[in-house]
Write a protein that holds these residues in place. Structure first.
Motif, PDB file in Angstrom:
ATOM      1  N   ARG A  90      -2.486   3.878  -7.746  1.00 52.81           N
ATOM      2  CA  ARG A  90      -3.152   3.208  -6.608  1.00 52.81           C
ATOM      3  C   ARG A  90      -3.483   1.744  -6.926  1.00 52.81           C
ATOM      4  NH1 ARG A  90      -4.981   6.222  -2.361  1.00 52.81           N
ATOM      5  NH2 ARG A  90      -4.872   8.476  -2.544  1.00 52.81           N
ATOM      6  N   ARG A  91      -3.843   1.460  -8.155  1.00 48.56           N
ATOM      7  CA  ARG A  91      -4.115   0.063  -8.542  1.00 48.56           C
ATOM      8  C   ARG A  91      -2.818  -0.722  -8.675  1.00 48.56           C
ATOM      9  NH1 ARG A  91      -6.162  -4.506  -7.831  1.00 48.56           N
ATOM     10  NH2 ARG A  91      -6.596  -5.738  -9.696  1.00 48.56           N
ATOM     11  N   ALA A  92      -1.796  -0.093  -9.249  1.00 49.01           N
ATOM     12  CA  ALA A  92      -0.517  -0.779  -9.465  1.00 49.01           C
ATOM     13  C   ALA A  92       0.122  -1.223  -8.157  1.00 49.01           C
ATOM     14  CB  ALA A  92       0.442   0.118 -10.247  1.00 49.01           C
ATOM     15  N   ILE A  93      -0.020  -0.445  -7.096  1.00 45.70           N
ATOM     16  CA  ILE A  93       0.588  -0.837  -5.816  1.00 45.70           C
ATOM     17  C   ILE A  93      -0.054  -2.120  -5.295  1.00 45.70           C
ATOM     18  CG2 ILE A  93      -0.898   0.540  -4.280  1.00 45.70           C
ATOM     19  CD1 ILE A  93       2.912   0.061  -3.870  1.00 45.70           C
ATOM     20  N   MET A  94      -1.289  -2.378  -5.681  1.00 44.07           N
ATOM     21  CA  MET A  94      -1.961  -3.621  -5.272  1.00 44.07           C
ATOM     22  C   MET A  94      -1.528  -4.806  -6.125  1.00 44.07           C
ATOM     23  SD  MET A  94      -5.856  -2.529  -4.640  1.00 44.07           S
ATOM     24  CE  MET A  94      -6.259  -0.820  -4.613  1.00 44.07           C
ATOM     25  N   LEU A  95      -1.027  -4.536  -7.339  1.00 42.28           N
ATOM     26  CA  LEU A  95      -0.674  -5.596  -8.279  1.00 42.28           C
ATOM     27  C   LEU A  95       0.812  -5.941  -8.275  1.00 42.28           C
ATOM     28  CD1 LEU A  95      -2.693  -4.245 -11.345  1.00 42.28           C
ATOM     29  CD2 LEU A  95      -3.324  -6.181  -9.876  1.00 42.28           C
ATOM     30  N   THR A  96       1.644  -5.031  -7.844  1.00 40.43           N
ATOM     31  CA  THR A  96       3.087  -5.162  -8.007  1.00 40.43           C
ATOM     32  C   THR A  96       3.695  -6.271  -7.159  1.00 40.43           C
ATOM     33  OG1 THR A  96       5.169  -3.932  -8.000  1.00 40.43           O
ATOM     34  CG2 THR A  96       3.617  -3.425  -6.233  1.00 40.43           C
ATOM     35  N   SER A  97       4.770  -6.832  -7.680  1.00 39.32           N
ATOM     36  CA  SER A  97       5.570  -7.794  -6.911  1.00 39.32           C
ATOM     37  C   SER A  97       6.714  -7.084  -6.197  1.00 39.32           C
ATOM     38  CB  SER A  97       6.129  -8.876  -7.845  1.00 39.32           C
ATOM     39  OG  SER A  97       6.977  -8.285  -8.824  1.00 39.32           O
ATOM     40  N   VAL A  98       6.908  -5.790  -6.499  1.00 36.52           N
ATOM     41  CA  VAL A  98       7.969  -4.985  -5.896  1.00 36.52           C
ATOM     42  C   VAL A  98       7.322  -3.756  -5.263  1.00 36.52           C
ATOM     43  CG1 VAL A  98      10.025  -3.594  -6.366  1.00 36.52           C
ATOM     44  CG2 VAL A  98       9.664  -5.736  -7.607  1.00 36.52           C
ATOM     45  N   ASP A  99       7.545  -3.558  -3.980  1.00 38.53           N
ATOM     46  CA  ASP A  99       6.999  -2.393  -3.292  1.00 38.53           C
ATOM     47  C   ASP A  99       7.560  -1.114  -3.913  1.00 38.53           C
ATOM     48  OD1 ASP A  99       5.594  -0.860  -1.473  1.00 38.53           O
ATOM     49  OD2 ASP A  99       6.941  -1.284   0.214  1.00 38.53           O
ATOM     50  N   PHE A 100       6.752  -0.067  -3.939  1.00 42.53           N
ATOM     51  CA  PHE A 100       7.236   1.216  -4.439  1.00 42.53           C
ATOM     52  C   PHE A 100       6.533   2.354  -3.729  1.00 42.53           C
ATOM     53  CE2 PHE A 100       3.752   0.252  -7.464  1.00 42.53           C
ATOM     54  CZ  PHE A 100       3.018   1.432  -7.421  1.00 42.53           C
ATOM     55  N   GLY A 101       7.133   3.521  -3.831  1.00 39.82           N
ATOM     56  CA  GLY A 101       6.546   4.746  -3.317  1.00 39.82           C
ATOM     57  C   GLY A 101       6.630   5.822  -4.378  1.00 39.82           C
ATOM     58  N   VAL A 102       5.839   6.854  -4.209  1.00 37.67           N
ATOM     59  CA  VAL A 102       5.855   7.996  -5.111  1.00 37.67           C
ATOM     60  C   VAL A 102       6.876   8.988  -4.564  1.00 37.67           C
ATOM     61  CG1 VAL A 102       4.488   9.846  -6.157  1.00 37.67           C
ATOM     62  CG2 VAL A 102       3.415   7.641  -5.629  1.00 37.67           C
TER      63      VAL A 102
ATOM     64  N   GLN B  10       0.844  -1.189   0.000  1.00 40.44           N
ATOM     65  CA  GLN B  10       0.000   0.000   0.000  1.00 40.44           C
ATOM     66  C   GLN B  10       0.876   1.234   0.000  1.00 40.44           C
ATOM     67  OE1 GLN B  10      -2.479  -0.426   3.445  1.00 40.44           O
ATOM     68  NE2 GLN B  10      -0.925   0.337   4.844  1.00 40.44           N
ATOM     69  N   LEU B  11       0.333   2.322  -0.497  1.00 40.48           N
ATOM     70  CA  LEU B  11       1.064   3.578  -0.540  1.00 40.48           C
ATOM     71  C   LEU B  11       1.146   4.188   0.849  1.00 40.48           C
ATOM     72  CD1 LEU B  11      -0.485   5.205  -3.742  1.00 40.48           C
ATOM     73  CD2 LEU B  11       1.752   4.105  -3.531  1.00 40.48           C
ATOM     74  N   SER B  12       2.290   4.745   1.173  1.00 42.22           N
ATOM     75  CA  SER B  12       2.461   5.436   2.451  1.00 42.22           C
ATOM     76  C   SER B  12       1.753   6.787   2.396  1.00 42.22           C
ATOM     77  CB  SER B  12       3.944   5.664   2.730  1.00 42.22           C
ATOM     78  OG  SER B  12       4.466   6.609   1.799  1.00 42.22           O
ATOM     79  N   ALA B  13       1.586   7.403   3.550  1.00 40.89           N
ATOM     80  CA  ALA B  13       0.985   8.740   3.606  1.00 40.89           C
ATOM     81  C   ALA B  13       1.833   9.730   2.808  1.00 40.89           C
ATOM     82  CB  ALA B  13       0.842   9.188   5.057  1.00 40.89           C
ATOM     83  N   ARG B  14       3.154   9.578   2.861  1.00 42.24           N
ATOM     84  CA  ARG B  14       4.037  10.467   2.103  1.00 42.24           C
ATOM     85  C   ARG B  14       3.819  10.303   0.594  1.00 42.24           C
ATOM     86  NH1 ARG B  14      10.171   9.499   2.731  1.00 42.24           N
ATOM     87  NH2 ARG B  14      10.235   8.971   0.556  1.00 42.24           N
ATOM     88  N   SER B  15       3.669   9.063   0.142  1.00 41.57           N
ATOM     89  CA  SER B  15       3.403   8.823  -1.281  1.00 41.57           C
ATOM     90  C   SER B  15       2.072   9.425  -1.695  1.00 41.57           C
ATOM     91  CB  SER B  15       3.420   7.327  -1.588  1.00 41.57           C
ATOM     92  OG  SER B  15       4.731   6.824  -1.549  1.00 41.57           O
TER      93      SER B  15
ATOM     94  N   ALA C 192      11.470   2.109  -6.131  1.00 40.41           N
ATOM     95  CA  ALA C 192      11.344   0.731  -5.652  1.00 40.41           C
ATOM     96  C   ALA C 192      11.877   0.642  -4.229  1.00 40.41           C
ATOM     97  CB  ALA C 192      12.133  -0.211  -6.558  1.00 40.41           C
ATOM     98  N   TYR C 193      11.268  -0.217  -3.446  1.00 42.99           N
ATOM     99  CA  TYR C 193      11.720  -0.470  -2.081  1.00 42.99           C
ATOM    100  C   TYR C 193      11.962  -1.948  -1.875  1.00 42.99           C
ATOM    101  CZ  TYR C 193      10.656   4.278  -0.747  1.00 42.99           C
ATOM    102  OH  TYR C 193      10.650   5.641  -0.666  1.00 42.99           O
ATOM    103  N   ILE C 194      13.077  -2.256  -1.253  1.00 42.85           N
ATOM    104  CA  ILE C 194      13.376  -3.598  -0.760  1.00 42.85           C
ATOM    105  C   ILE C 194      13.372  -3.458   0.750  1.00 42.85           C
ATOM    106  CG2 ILE C 194      15.056  -5.476  -0.690  1.00 42.85           C
ATOM    107  CD1 ILE C 194      13.884  -5.015  -3.477  1.00 42.85           C
ATOM    108  N   GLY C 195      12.336  -3.985   1.374  1.00 43.95           N
ATOM    109  CA  GLY C 195      12.157  -3.726   2.801  1.00 43.95           C
ATOM    110  C   GLY C 195      11.894  -2.243   2.982  1.00 43.95           C
ATOM    111  N   ASP C 196      12.669  -1.601   3.845  1.00 46.53           N
ATOM    112  CA  ASP C 196      12.490  -0.166   4.048  1.00 46.53           C
ATOM    113  C   ASP C 196      13.560   0.659   3.337  1.00 46.53           C
ATOM    114  OD1 ASP C 196      14.637  -0.849   5.637  1.00 46.53           O
ATOM    115  OD2 ASP C 196      13.862   0.072   7.465  1.00 46.53           O
ATOM    116  N   ARG C 197      14.313   0.021   2.433  1.00 43.87           N
ATOM    117  CA  ARG C 197      15.411   0.690   1.719  1.00 43.87           C
ATOM    118  C   ARG C 197      15.012   0.958   0.274  1.00 43.87           C
ATOM    119  NH1 ARG C 197      19.203  -1.096  -1.731  1.00 43.87           N
ATOM    120  NH2 ARG C 197      18.613  -3.265  -1.520  1.00 43.87           N
TER     121      ARG C 197
END
Length: 151
Positions: free
Chosen positions: A25-37, A4-9, A74-79
């Motif tokens: 918003r839809r892509a964050i539900m479909l992705t295999s890799v976490d991401f932020g805006v 899910q998108l963070s408040a910052r995203s 892209a995010y791997i964990g919190d990085r």
């Protein structure tokens, strides 16, 4: 796994065209890799500064200034990560979301594909096609993998 998108995203999406917001918003539900805006709407001054640093090929105006583009990280964990292979996975999710939402999207790592909804292969293949095309033209590819814009 569903992300899910963070408040910052979500805050970074303020001023961005609602069609693109829906796709993200839809892509964050479909992705295999976490991401932020990391970037949505830019001021003209921000755009000029990025151009002068060589981080953009557009000096004034452009899709970010118009609220028609986002940059995703892209995010791997919190990085956060700039590893290119992660971005074609994110682009696959953006493509699927764009198809579902019927919104035309161009990806900054496959500039020769005018609308990723129409590409029949993976987004990695689209990026490689763009790179091959630029090299055949004797030109360097401009890979902006975090960038997605409305068409």
């Amino acid at each position: 796994m569903s992300f899910q998108l963070s408040a910052r995203s979500v805050a970074k999406l303020n001023g961005v065209d609602t069609r693109l917001v829906r796709v993200v918003r839809r892509a964050i539900m479909l992705t295999s890799v976490d991401f932020g805006v990391v970037c949505g709407l830019r001021t003209e001054a921000e755009q000029i500064a990025l151009f002068e640093k060589g981080a953009s090929q557009v000096r004034t105006g452009g899709t970010h200034v118009q609220g028609r583009a986002v940059d995703l990280m892209a995010y791997i964990g919190d990085r956060g990560s700039w590893e290119l292979n992660l971005y074609d996975n994110i682009a696959d999710a953006m493509k699927q979301a764009a198809i579902e939402m019927n919104v035309g999207i161009r990806w900054g790592a496959a500039w020769t594909v005018p609308d990723i909804r129409l590409w029949t292969g993976t987004m990695e293949e689209a990026m490689n096609s763009y790179i091959d095309t630029r090299r055949k033209q004797g030109q360097r590819p401009f890979i902006d993998a975090p960038h997605f814009e409305l068409v």
